[in-house]
Scaffold this active site. Sequence first.
Site, short mmCIF file in Angstrom:
data_model
loop_
_atom_site.label_atom_id
_atom_site.label_comp_id
_atom_site.label_asym_id
_atom_site.label_seq_id
_atom_site.Cartn_x
_atom_site.Cartn_y
_atom_site.Cartn_z
CB CYS A 199 34.73 43.95 26.89
SG CYS A 199 36.31 43.28 27.41
CG ASN A 249 36.44 41.08 31.30
OD1 ASN A 249 35.81 40.67 30.32
ND2 ASN A 249 36.86 42.32 31.40
CG HIS A 296 31.76 43.62 30.17
ND1 HIS A 296 32.03 42.35 29.75
CD2 HIS A 296 32.97 44.24 30.34
CE1 HIS A 296 33.34 42.19 29.67
NE2 HIS A 296 33.93 43.31 30.02
N1 COA Z 1 47.51 41.02 43.29
C1 COA Z 1 48.05 41.72 44.30
N2 COA Z 1 48.34 43.04 44.19
C2 COA Z 1 48.08 43.64 43.03
C3 COA Z 1 47.52 42.96 41.93
C4 COA Z 1 47.23 41.60 42.10
N3 COA Z 1 46.70 40.86 41.12
N4 COA Z 1 47.37 43.82 40.90
C5 COA Z 1 47.81 45.02 41.35
N5 COA Z 1 48.24 44.91 42.62
C6 COA Z 1 48.79 45.94 43.48
C7 COA Z 1 49.40 47.08 42.70
O1 COA Z 1 50.73 46.79 42.33
C8 COA Z 1 49.29 48.22 43.69
O2 COA Z 1 50.35 48.13 44.60
P1 COA Z 1 51.11 49.45 45.09
O3 COA Z 1 50.05 50.27 45.78
O4 COA Z 1 52.15 48.89 45.99
O5 COA Z 1 51.63 50.09 43.85
C9 COA Z 1 48.01 47.91 44.44
O6 COA Z 1 47.73 46.52 44.21
C10 COA Z 1 46.83 48.75 43.99
O7 COA Z 1 46.75 48.68 42.59
P2 COA Z 1 45.63 49.45 41.81
O8 COA Z 1 45.82 49.21 40.33
O9 COA Z 1 45.54 50.86 42.27
O10 COA Z 1 44.35 48.65 42.32
P3 COA Z 1 42.84 48.98 42.10
O11 COA Z 1 42.16 49.09 43.37
O12 COA Z 1 42.63 50.08 41.08
O13 COA Z 1 42.33 47.63 41.42
C11 COA Z 1 41.80 46.71 39.26
C12 COA Z 1 42.89 47.19 40.20
C13 COA Z 1 42.46 46.26 37.97
C14 COA Z 1 41.07 45.54 39.90
C15 COA Z 1 40.80 47.87 39.01
O14 COA Z 1 41.48 49.05 38.69
C16 COA Z 1 39.85 47.55 37.90
O15 COA Z 1 39.04 46.66 38.02
N6 COA Z 1 39.89 48.31 36.79
C17 COA Z 1 39.03 48.05 35.67
C18 COA Z 1 39.62 46.93 34.88
C19 COA Z 1 38.67 46.35 33.87
O16 COA Z 1 37.52 46.15 34.15
N7 COA Z 1 39.19 46.05 32.68
C20 COA Z 1 38.47 45.39 31.67
C21 COA Z 1 37.76 46.36 30.81
S1 COA Z 1 36.72 45.56 29.70
#
Ligand code: COA
Length: 329
Positions: free
Chosen positions: A116, A286, A256
């Site tokens: 990215c 993204n 980004h």
């Molecule tokens: N829909 C519904 N529930 C979802 C889900 C989805 N698409 N994806 C994950 N969950 C659930 C998980 O299973 C978890 O459930 P649990 O508590 O029962 O285990 C819960 O939601 C929380 O998951 P978590 O991963 O802790 O959520 P979060 O608040 O950290 O958000 C992201 C997840 C991915 C949105 C966040 O971590 C993020 O944006 N990270 C950076 C990713 C990124 O930018 N990547 C690209 C880099 S270039």
Amino acid sequence: MSASSFALLGTGAYVPERVMTNEDMAKVVDTSDDWIFSRTGIKERRIAAEDEQTSDMATAAAKVALEDARLTPDQIDLLIVATLTPDLPMPSTACIVQAKLGLPHRAACFDVSAACSGFVYALDTAWAMLQSGRYRHALVIGAEKLSTVLDWSDRTTCVLFGDAAGAVVIGPTPEGSKAEIVGTKLYSEGENTELLWIPGGGSAHPAPGPDVPPRFMQMKGREVFKFAVREMEDAARDILEQCGVSADEVDCVVPHQANLRIIDSIAKFLKLPSDRFFVNLELYGNTSAASIPLAIDEARRSGRIKDGSLSLLVAFGAGLTYGSALVRW
Ligand code: COA
């Protein structure tokens, strides 16, 4: 002949026709519009057609950027494509785009792999090559068909990404203009490779098979989130310091487009109002290396970036890589 400064002379973008909304996504994996939008700010993304390759999207964006710069393909002597989804392992997507655009045979064409952060890496590379005096006009493209490297049964990744391309033309600053690339800065932290990766499909695990990891993107979302905030803050602060510019002088930050909450924390860190940031991730998700050039093209066309504006570009991605650039338009 070496010019004293180089500027972004034109921009272009392309997005595939097919829109996939969060509601559509909820038919594929166990998710909801509310979950996706509240955690990321994403509402929909574009998905390329099966026969529409990364090089096709890159070529379409490049044509618009060339037209915007009022240059013809024969004036381009350097082409860099940033992508993590090349058409083929070999040759480079840049060579395929060269042929599709009809660039001259003397042009240097290659791909950059920095996920990215790829567009900022390619911009830095092109700028350095232009400054060497050996090239005159560069096309820098970020293009991705991420839909082909997503695990469509993994709701923690597939909801975040989309397909697109964006392009810029770089050349000597026109007479009477103050436009220029002011500075760039690149970083990487290779010890964190496994936070965000595609474990299969490369030379370490070339063939699909029972003991071979999948060739789909895998991510530790929470860890990546924390890194992204810290890295983007570092990259923004360092480039401002390096160029002797205060955050307040920046007219438009183009980050980004990964997650609105990450962008909000950068805004707080820089003590800038959120309206100083250009955000279009709601519509595209993204798009990795395409994200910044797609956003700067939209920001220019919508009047958010005007001639004379100062823009801060800041990116992070797998590697982990990160980087920033300051651009006067
Ligand atoms: N829909 C519904 N529930 C979802 C889900 C989805 N698409 N994806 C994950 N969950 C659930 C998980 O299973 C978890 O459930 P649990 O508590 O029962 O285990 C819960 O939601 C929380 O998951 P978590 O991963 O802790 O959520 P979060 O608040 O950290 O958000 C992201 C997840 C991915 C949105 C966040 O971590 C993020 O944006 N990270 C950076 C990713 C990124 O930018 N990547 C690209 C880099 S270039």
